[in-house]
Scaffold this motif. Structure first.
Motif, PDB file in Angstrom:
ATOM      1  N   GLU A 298       0.721  -1.082  -0.074  1.00  0.00           N
ATOM      2  CA  GLU A 298       0.320  -0.023   0.035  1.00  0.00           C
ATOM      3  C   GLU A 298       0.735   1.261   0.012  1.00  0.00           C
ATOM      4  O   GLU A 298       0.485   2.176  -0.710  1.00  0.00           O
ATOM      5  N   LYS A 299       1.860   1.305   0.806  1.00  0.00           N
ATOM      6  CA  LYS A 299       2.799   2.496   0.865  1.00  0.00           C
ATOM      7  C   LYS A 299       3.414   2.646  -0.574  1.00  0.00           C
ATOM      8  O   LYS A 299       3.601   3.928  -1.098  1.00  0.00           O
ATOM      9  N   GLU A 300       3.788   1.433  -1.382  1.00  0.00           N
ATOM     10  CA  GLU A 300       4.514   1.647  -2.584  1.00  0.00           C
ATOM     11  C   GLU A 300       3.251   2.063  -3.626  1.00  0.00           C
ATOM     12  O   GLU A 300       3.858   3.018  -4.413  1.00  0.00           O
ATOM     13  N   LYS A 301       2.313   1.856  -3.508  1.00  0.00           N
ATOM     14  CA  LYS A 301       1.253   2.349  -4.318  1.00  0.00           C
ATOM     15  C   LYS A 301       0.885   3.765  -4.450  1.00  0.00           C
ATOM     16  O   LYS A 301       0.748   4.533  -5.367  1.00  0.00           O
ATOM     17  N   GLU A 302       0.868   4.207  -2.961  1.00  0.00           N
ATOM     18  CA  GLU A 302       0.876   5.513  -2.789  1.00  0.00           C
ATOM     19  C   GLU A 302       1.861   6.309  -3.225  1.00  0.00           C
ATOM     20  O   GLU A 302       1.659   7.445  -3.942  1.00  0.00           O
ATOM     21  N   LEU A 303       3.180   6.033  -3.108  1.00  0.00           N
ATOM     22  CA  LEU A 303       4.217   6.679  -3.674  1.00  0.00           C
ATOM     23  C   LEU A 303       4.424   6.514  -5.293  1.00  0.00           C
ATOM     24  O   LEU A 303       4.801   7.574  -5.867  1.00  0.00           O
ATOM     25  N   LEU A 304       3.887   5.313  -5.828  1.00  0.00           N
ATOM     26  CA  LEU A 304       3.760   5.511  -7.122  1.00  0.00           C
ATOM     27  C   LEU A 304       2.869   6.639  -7.676  1.00  0.00           C
ATOM     28  O   LEU A 304       3.086   7.137  -8.781  1.00  0.00           O
ATOM     29  N   LYS A 305       1.656   6.574  -6.943  1.00  0.00           N
ATOM     30  CA  LYS A 305       0.784   7.587  -7.506  1.00  0.00           C
ATOM     31  C   LYS A 305       1.265   9.043  -7.431  1.00  0.00           C
ATOM     32  O   LYS A 305       0.994   9.895  -8.218  1.00  0.00           O
ATOM     33  N   GLN A 306       1.927   9.272  -6.431  1.00  0.00           N
ATOM     34  CA  GLN A 306       2.687  10.598  -6.255  1.00  0.00           C
ATOM     35  C   GLN A 306       3.533  10.962  -7.296  1.00  0.00           C
ATOM     36  O   GLN A 306       3.763  11.876  -7.812  1.00  0.00           O
ATOM     37  N   SER A 307       4.119  10.062  -7.984  1.00  0.00           N
ATOM     38  CA  SER A 307       5.370   9.971  -8.535  1.00  0.00           C
ATOM     39  C   SER A 307       4.537  10.360  -9.996  1.00  0.00           C
ATOM     40  O   SER A 307       5.168  11.183 -10.584  1.00  0.00           O
ATOM     41  N   ALA A 308       3.475   9.507 -10.250  1.00  0.00           N
ATOM     42  CA  ALA A 308       2.831   9.684 -11.491  1.00  0.00           C
ATOM     43  C   ALA A 308       2.068  10.964 -11.711  1.00  0.00           C
ATOM     44  O   ALA A 308       2.236  11.850 -12.612  1.00  0.00           O
ATOM     45  N   GLU A 309       1.641  11.634 -10.778  1.00  0.00           N
ATOM     46  CA  GLU A 309       1.025  12.827 -10.407  1.00  0.00           C
ATOM     47  C   GLU A 309       2.168  14.048 -10.669  1.00  0.00           C
ATOM     48  O   GLU A 309       1.783  15.177 -11.305  1.00  0.00           O
ATOM     49  N   SER A 310       3.356  14.029 -10.097  1.00  0.00           N
ATOM     50  CA  SER A 310       4.472  14.787 -10.368  1.00  0.00           C
ATOM     51  C   SER A 310       4.698  14.844 -11.795  1.00  0.00           C
ATOM     52  O   SER A 310       4.991  15.988 -12.290  1.00  0.00           O
ATOM     53  N   ILE A 311       4.865  13.811 -12.307  1.00  0.00           N
ATOM     54  CA  ILE A 311       5.009  13.861 -13.944  1.00  0.00           C
ATOM     55  C   ILE A 311       4.056  14.332 -14.712  1.00  0.00           C
ATOM     56  O   ILE A 311       4.133  15.170 -15.749  1.00  0.00           O
ATOM     57  N   LYS A 312       2.614  14.144 -14.196  1.00  0.00           N
ATOM     58  CA  LYS A 312       1.534  14.528 -15.018  1.00  0.00           C
ATOM     59  C   LYS A 312       1.455  16.062 -14.711  1.00  0.00           C
ATOM     60  O   LYS A 312       1.133  16.843 -15.937  1.00  0.00           O
ATOM     61  N   GLU A 313       1.903  16.580 -13.636  1.00  0.00           N
ATOM     62  CA  GLU A 313       1.866  18.018 -13.492  1.00  0.00           C
ATOM     63  C   GLU A 313       2.824  18.874 -14.575  1.00  0.00           C
ATOM     64  O   GLU A 313       2.514  19.971 -15.011  1.00  0.00           O
ATOM     65  N   VAL A 314       3.918  18.242 -14.965  1.00  0.00           N
ATOM     66  CA  VAL A 314       4.924  18.764 -15.819  1.00  0.00           C
ATOM     67  C   VAL A 314       4.476  18.690 -17.115  1.00  0.00           C
ATOM     68  O   VAL A 314       4.332  19.517 -18.044  1.00  0.00           O
ATOM     69  N   LEU A 315       3.567  17.484 -17.513  1.00  0.00           N
ATOM     70  CA  LEU A 315       2.951  17.361 -18.854  1.00  0.00           C
ATOM     71  C   LEU A 315       2.036  18.586 -19.113  1.00  0.00           C
ATOM     72  O   LEU A 315       1.919  19.325 -20.179  1.00  0.00           O
ATOM     73  N   ARG A 316       1.087  18.912 -17.874  1.00  0.00           N
ATOM     74  CA  ARG A 316       0.134  19.904 -18.236  1.00  0.00           C
ATOM     75  C   ARG A 316       0.671  20.953 -18.423  1.00  0.00           C
ATOM     76  O   ARG A 316       0.170  21.994 -19.438  1.00  0.00           O
ATOM     77  N   ALA A 317       1.970  21.374 -17.880  1.00  0.00           N
ATOM     78  CA  ALA A 317       2.523  22.817 -18.257  1.00  0.00           C
ATOM     79  C   ALA A 317       3.107  22.744 -19.504  1.00  0.00           C
ATOM     80  O   ALA A 317       3.179  23.818 -20.399  1.00  0.00           O
ATOM     81  N   CYS A 318       3.633  21.671 -20.232  1.00  0.00           N
ATOM     82  CA  CYS A 318       3.737  21.582 -21.335  1.00  0.00           C
ATOM     83  C   CYS A 318       2.898  21.702 -22.655  1.00  0.00           C
ATOM     84  O   CYS A 318       3.223  22.302 -23.846  1.00  0.00           O
ATOM     85  N   GLU A 319       1.778  21.422 -22.369  1.00  0.00           N
ATOM     86  CA  GLU A 319       0.751  21.297 -23.441  1.00  0.00           C
ATOM     87  C   GLU A 319      -0.077  22.581 -23.414  1.00  0.00           C
ATOM     88  O   GLU A 319       0.138  23.342 -22.556  1.00  0.00           O
TER      89      GLU A 319
END
Length: 319
Positions: A298-319
């Motif tokens: 469960e901890k790893e799932k949450e950390l993976l979600k945080q990692s994905a969201e941090s990348i997604k935030e940069v993607l939004r800024a590029c688009e």
């Protein structure tokens, strides 16, 4: 190498876009690997690229491969894979994400040209920030998702196994542990599945009669995360490790090897959709395939979600 694979190699053409330190070191490592018959360098500085190709051609006397410079992106035609290393390099004090605007703009220029010249190739992205640019390359190329692969955390996983191997006194090849998520600051080690000789790390330590200290383990993962920063601070660039990793990604593609490698691919991760990050993928001549999801705690799932969201935030800024 089996005879069938040796015969296949005779028809393999690999193009490397970007003849900087990573591109050239990758070309040399590929040349010595014997995996390709033809290696093409494409770079805006054609004179320097030609100098590199001439120098490598002298080594090719022993490696039996042709190295040349491409005149344009049309030289990507017929390539089994095109490796993209072009872009601004990370400087001391910079994060990989600091490079995004410049390199994203560059990709808008080069990726459509590669795709037009080589519509059936496999794109391997090594330019940072690699996860953001893997996503960009997929959208700009129009390729199927399995044919756009980022080098991702393959390098981080290699570094992590190296650190754990030193800690436990075993060859890193005998350490089964992966880094997933962003190739960057939000990457995470999968402690729950890490093993040596089929035993979880804590159990292996107990069997070996040595203490297991999670703080020491966390030090291994922190050194893994900081490795590129340290190398860049000391020598201004990283090239040898990533070049070796790029060849290790190419090998199962060329040989149809079905090897499991932690590479970046666009998908849905921990509920975050349309984002590129690294998970173990099966690599073969059709590209990268995510066949079996990792059993994360469960901890790893949450950390993976945080990692994905941090990348997604940069993607939004590029688009």
């Amino acid at each position: 190498m089996p005879a069938s694979n040796a015969a296949n190699v005779r028809s393999i053409k690999i193009v490397i876009v970007g003849a900087g330190s990573v591109g050239v070191t990758t070309a040399y490592a590929l040349l010595l690997s014997g995996l390709a018959a033809e290696i093409v360098l494409i770079d805006i500085d054609t004179n320097r690229a030609l100098g590199e190709a001439i120098d490598m051609s002298h080594a090719a006397h022993y490696a039996q491969a042709r190295v040349r410079v491409g005149d344009s992106y049309d030289d990507c035609a017929g390539a089994t894979a095109v490796i993209v290393t072009a872009g601004v390099n990370q400087k001391p004090g910079q994060t990989r994400m600091d490079l995004v605007k410049t390199n994203y703009g560059l990709f808008k220029s080069i990726i459509p040209q590669i795709a037009a010249a080589a519509p059936d190739t496999i794109l391997i992205i090594a330019t940072n920030p690699v996860d953001v640019l893997t996503h960009a390359a997929l959208k700009l190329s129009g390729f199927p998702v399995e044919r756009v692969i980022g080098s991702g955390t393959a390098m981080d996983t290699t570094r992590f196994r190296h650190e754990l191997g030193k800690q436990f006194g075993v060859n890193p090849r005998n350490v089964h542990a992966v880094i997933i998520g962003e190739h960057g600051d939000s990457q995470l080690p999968v402690w729950s599945l890490a093993s040596i000789a089929g035993m979880r790390l804590r159990d292996y330590a107990a069997q070996k009669g040595i203490p297991y200290d999670q703080e020491v383990m966390d030090g291994c993962s922190q050194r893994t995360k900081d490795a590129a920063y340290e190398i860049i601070q000391r020598k201004g660039k990283t090239n040898y490790g990533v070049a070796s990793v790029l060849v290790s990604i190419l090998e199962p593609i060329i040989t149809d090897g079905d090897a499991l490698v932690t590479v970046s691919r666009v998908g849905t991760y921990a509920g975050v959709d349309d984002v590129a990050l690294s998970m173990p993928c099966k690599l073969n001549r059709a590209g990268a395939h995510q066949d079996v999801p990792l059993l994360l705690d469960e901890k790893e799932k949450e950390l993976l979600k945080q990692s994905a969201e941090s990348i997604k935030e940069v993607l939004r800024a590029c688009e």
